[in-house]
Write a protein that holds these residues in place. Structure first.
Motif, PDB file in Angstrom:
ATOM      1  N   MET A  50       7.679  12.719 -10.684  1.00 24.18           N
ATOM      2  CA  MET A  50       7.257  12.157  -9.224  1.00 24.18           C
ATOM      3  C   MET A  50       6.016  12.955  -8.976  1.00 24.18           C
ATOM      4  N   ALA A  51       5.881  14.218  -9.255  1.00 25.98           N
ATOM      5  CA  ALA A  51       4.820  15.344  -9.048  1.00 25.98           C
ATOM      6  C   ALA A  51       3.536  14.576  -9.512  1.00 25.98           C
ATOM      7  N   SER A  52       3.708  13.955 -10.824  1.00 22.92           N
ATOM      8  CA  SER A  52       2.554  13.458 -11.493  1.00 22.92           C
ATOM      9  C   SER A  52       2.123  12.102 -11.224  1.00 22.92           C
ATOM     10  N   HIS A  53       3.259  11.501 -10.412  1.00 25.97           N
ATOM     11  CA  HIS A  53       2.968  10.078  -9.947  1.00 25.97           C
ATOM     12  C   HIS A  53       3.441  10.064  -8.616  1.00 25.97           C
ATOM     13  N   PRO A  54       2.618  10.243  -7.802  1.00 28.40           N
ATOM     14  CA  PRO A  54       2.878  10.281  -6.413  1.00 28.40           C
ATOM     15  C   PRO A  54       3.165   8.883  -5.823  1.00 28.40           C
ATOM     16  N   ASP A  90       0.898  -1.029  -0.023  1.00 32.20           N
ATOM     17  CA  ASP A  90       0.006  -0.007   0.032  1.00 32.20           C
ATOM     18  C   ASP A  90       0.751   1.370  -0.157  1.00 32.20           C
ATOM     19  N   GLY A  91       2.020   1.112  -0.192  1.00 30.29           N
ATOM     20  CA  GLY A  91       2.973   2.431  -0.285  1.00 30.29           C
ATOM     21  C   GLY A  91       3.693   2.456  -1.505  1.00 30.29           C
ATOM     22  N   PRO A  92       4.505   3.652  -1.545  1.00 29.92           N
ATOM     23  CA  PRO A  92       5.057   4.186  -2.879  1.00 29.92           C
ATOM     24  C   PRO A  92       6.046   2.998  -3.322  1.00 29.92           C
ATOM     25  N   GLU A 111       6.149  -0.055 -14.435  1.00 31.80           N
ATOM     26  CA  GLU A 111       6.508   1.448 -13.851  1.00 31.80           C
ATOM     27  C   GLU A 111       7.637   1.948 -14.503  1.00 31.80           C
ATOM     28  N   ALA A 112       8.626   0.873 -14.637  1.00 35.46           N
ATOM     29  CA  ALA A 112       9.934   1.340 -15.158  1.00 35.46           C
ATOM     30  C   ALA A 112       9.782   1.770 -16.608  1.00 35.46           C
TER      31      ALA A 112
END
Length: 435
Positions: free
Chosen positions: A58-62, A35-37, A328-329
C-alpha cells in the motif's frame, strides 16, 4: 498455509487485518469512486503472514487499500463459502487463497477464475518449484488458476521442558536420533508416558495420521485417496492402510491427548502445556506460536520428523473473474507470491516458500526462530524443500479425507475398534466421493 487442509484448521489467531471483516464489503461487490482509491479484498484461511507485506504494498501503491478476510484456519467454513460465492458470481474477494487439497475441485470450473497466463504470469514460472507451478495449471495446461504460496515441509515440534521432565534429551539433534521411524516414535512416547508428566505425548491422532499418510504416499505411489486418473483408491492404496495401522498403534499405546485438531480444546491444550509433540509442517510454527502464546517462547524446539520427509499443506492465490479490479488483484497476487513476498511471509508466520529463488536466499537458509529456541528453521525446512515429493489429490479429496479422519477420531475416542473404524472410513469415504 498450511493446509490447511486444510491446513485443516480452526480457532487459530487471525491476522490483525481480519478485524476489518465486519465493516468491509466483499471484493466482488465493492464499488469505488472513479477518482478515489480502490479496495482489494484478500480471502485467506490460517496464518499466511501477509500483514507487513500489505503495508509495504500500500505504501508503494497509494491508490490501493487492502483488506484481509479470514476464518482462522477452518477450511470447513472457508471452502463452502468460497464455493458459494463463485457459483453465485459475487461475494468472493479480489484475491482468494486455495488450499492444495481443494485445488482440483476449483480447477474443474476454470471459468470462475482469471487465466493468469493471459496476464504475464508465464514469465514467473522460474520463480516456483516445477511441481508447484504445474499444480496451478488446468489439466490441458492452457490455464493457470493460481500462483503458489508455500509448501509444507515436515518436522516434529516438541516441548523441551516436558522432555526434560520426562528425563528425555532436549537437544534437537539428539531428539531427532530418538525416532528415525514411527515405531521408534511410539517407543519414545511410551517412555514419556511412563514418567507421568501430566501431559500427553502428542496432541491428536488425526494430525499424525495425515503426516504419515502424506509421507508414505509421497515416498511410494505419489497419491493418497485418489490415483492420478481420479479413481478413488482409499481401500486399495497400501499407503492409506499403512498410515491408518500405524496411527492405530499410536492410539493403542495411549500416546494421544485426544484434543480434537483445531478445536478450542486443542488451542487451550497448547496454552496449558498439555502435550509434548506435534507433527509440524513449516506453516504449523505460526499456529503453535499463536496458540501457545508468549509464555511458551523458548520452550518449543524442532526436530526431524520420523520416517523420511514429507509434505503437508501448501496453497495458491487466485483471482476470481467476478472481481471488479482484476488487473490490480493480479499485481497484488504476483507481489505476495514473489520471492520477496514469500520470504516476508516466512519471516512473519513460517510458511515455507514454494519459490525456488526464495529457498536459495540467505534470508531463508540462515533463518532462525527465536520462539522455537533459535531453531535453524531455514536449514530444517528449506534444505529438503526442493526434493519434496508432492502427493496428488483428487476431486473430492477434502470430503474423503474428512470421513477417514472422522473414523480415526472415533477410534481415538473409544467409540469404534480399529477394524470398525476402517470399515467406516472406507464406506463413508465412498459415500462422500459419490456426492
Amino acid at each position: 498455509m498450511l493446509t490447511f487442509t486444510r491446513r485443516r484448521l480452526v480457532a487459530v489467531a487471525l491476522v490483525a487485518a481480519t478485524a476489518l471483516l465486519g465493516t468491509t464489503a466483499c471484493g466482488g461487490d465493492e464499488e469505488t469512486a472513479a477518482d478515489g482509491p480502490i479496495t482489494l479484498t484478500v480471502d485467506v484461511f490460517g496464518q499466511f503472514g501477509y500483514a507487513d507485506l500489505y503495508q509495504e504494498y500500500m505504501a508503494s501503491h497509494p491508490n490501493v487499500k487492502i483488506v484481509e478476510r479470514g476464518t482462522g484456519g477452518n477450511l470447513d467454513e472457508y471452502s463452502p463459502k468460497l464455493t458459494q460465492w463463485l457459483a453465485a458470481g459475487k461475494g468472493a474477494g479480489d484475491v482468494v487463497a486455495i488450499e492444495e487439497g481443494l485445488l482440483v475441485e476449483y480447477k474443474a470450473n476454470p471459468q470462475n477464475f482469471v487465466n493468469l497466463l493471459d496476464h504475464g504470469a508465464d514469465d514467473l514460472k522460474g520463480n516456483f518449484l516445477d511441481w508447484k507451478w504445474n499444480q496451478g495449471l488446468t489439466a490441458d495446461g492452457k490455464q493457470l488458476i493460481g500462483l503458489g504460496t508455500d509448501v509444507g515441509g515436515m518436522a516434529m515440534c516438541y516441548r523441551t521442558d516436558l522432555f526434560a521432565k520426562a528425563g528425555l534429551p532436549t537437544d534437537r539433534e539428539a531428539v531427532s536420533k530418538l525416532w528415525p521411524t514411527w515405531p521408534d516414535y511410539i517407543k519414545v512416547g511410551e517412555q514419556f508416558t511412563a514418567k507421568k508428566t501430566g501431559a500427553s505425548f502428542l496432541d491428536a491422532a488425526t494430525n499424525t495420521f495425515n503426516t504419515i499418510l502424506l509421507q508414505t504416499a509421497g515416498n511410494s505411489s505419489g497419491y493418497s485417496y485418489y490415483d492420478t486418473s481420479d479413481k478413488l483408491v482409499v481401500d486399495s492404496n497400501p499407503a492409506v492402510k499403512q498410515a491408518y495401522d500405524t496411527t492405530m498403534d499410536i492410539i493403542d499405546s495411549g500416546l494421544s491427548g485426544k484434543y480434537g485438531s483445531w478445536s478450542e480444546e486443542w488451542v487451550s491444550a497448547f496454552k496449558q502445556s498439555k502435550f509434548a509433540t506435534i507433527a509440524c509442517p513449516a506453516w504449523m510454527t505460526g499456529v503453535i506460536e499463536g496458540n501457545a502464546g508468549a509464555g511458551a517462547k523458548g520452550k518449543w524446539d524442532i526436530a526431524q520428523v520420523p520416517g523420511n520427509g514429507g509434505n503437508w499443506g501448501g496453497s495458491f492465490l487466485a483471482v476470481p473473474k467476478q472481481s471488479k479490479h482484476q488487473a490490480e488483484a493480479i499485481e497484488l497476487a504476483k507481489f505476495l507470491t514473489s520471492a520477496k513476498g514469500q520470504i516476508g511471509a516466512f519471516k512473519a508466520k513460517g510458511p515455507l516458500p514454494s519459490s525456488s529463488q526464495a529457498l536459495a536466499d540467505p534470508a531463508i537458509l540462515e533463518s532462525k526462530n527465536a520462539y522455537f529456541s533459535e531453531a535453524p528453521v531455514g536449514k530444517i525446512f528449506a534444505e529438503g524443500a526442493k526434493n519434496l515429493k508432492p502427493v496428488y489429490m483428487g476431486p473430492k479429496n477434502q470430503a474423503v479425507r474428512t470421513e477417514v479422519e472422522n473414523a480415526v477420531r472415533s477410534v481415538e475416542l473409544g467409540k469404534r475398534s480399529p477394524d470398525q473404524g476402517w470399515t467406516d472410513a472406507v464406506a463413508n469415504a465412498k459415500k462422500a466421493a459419490a456426492k
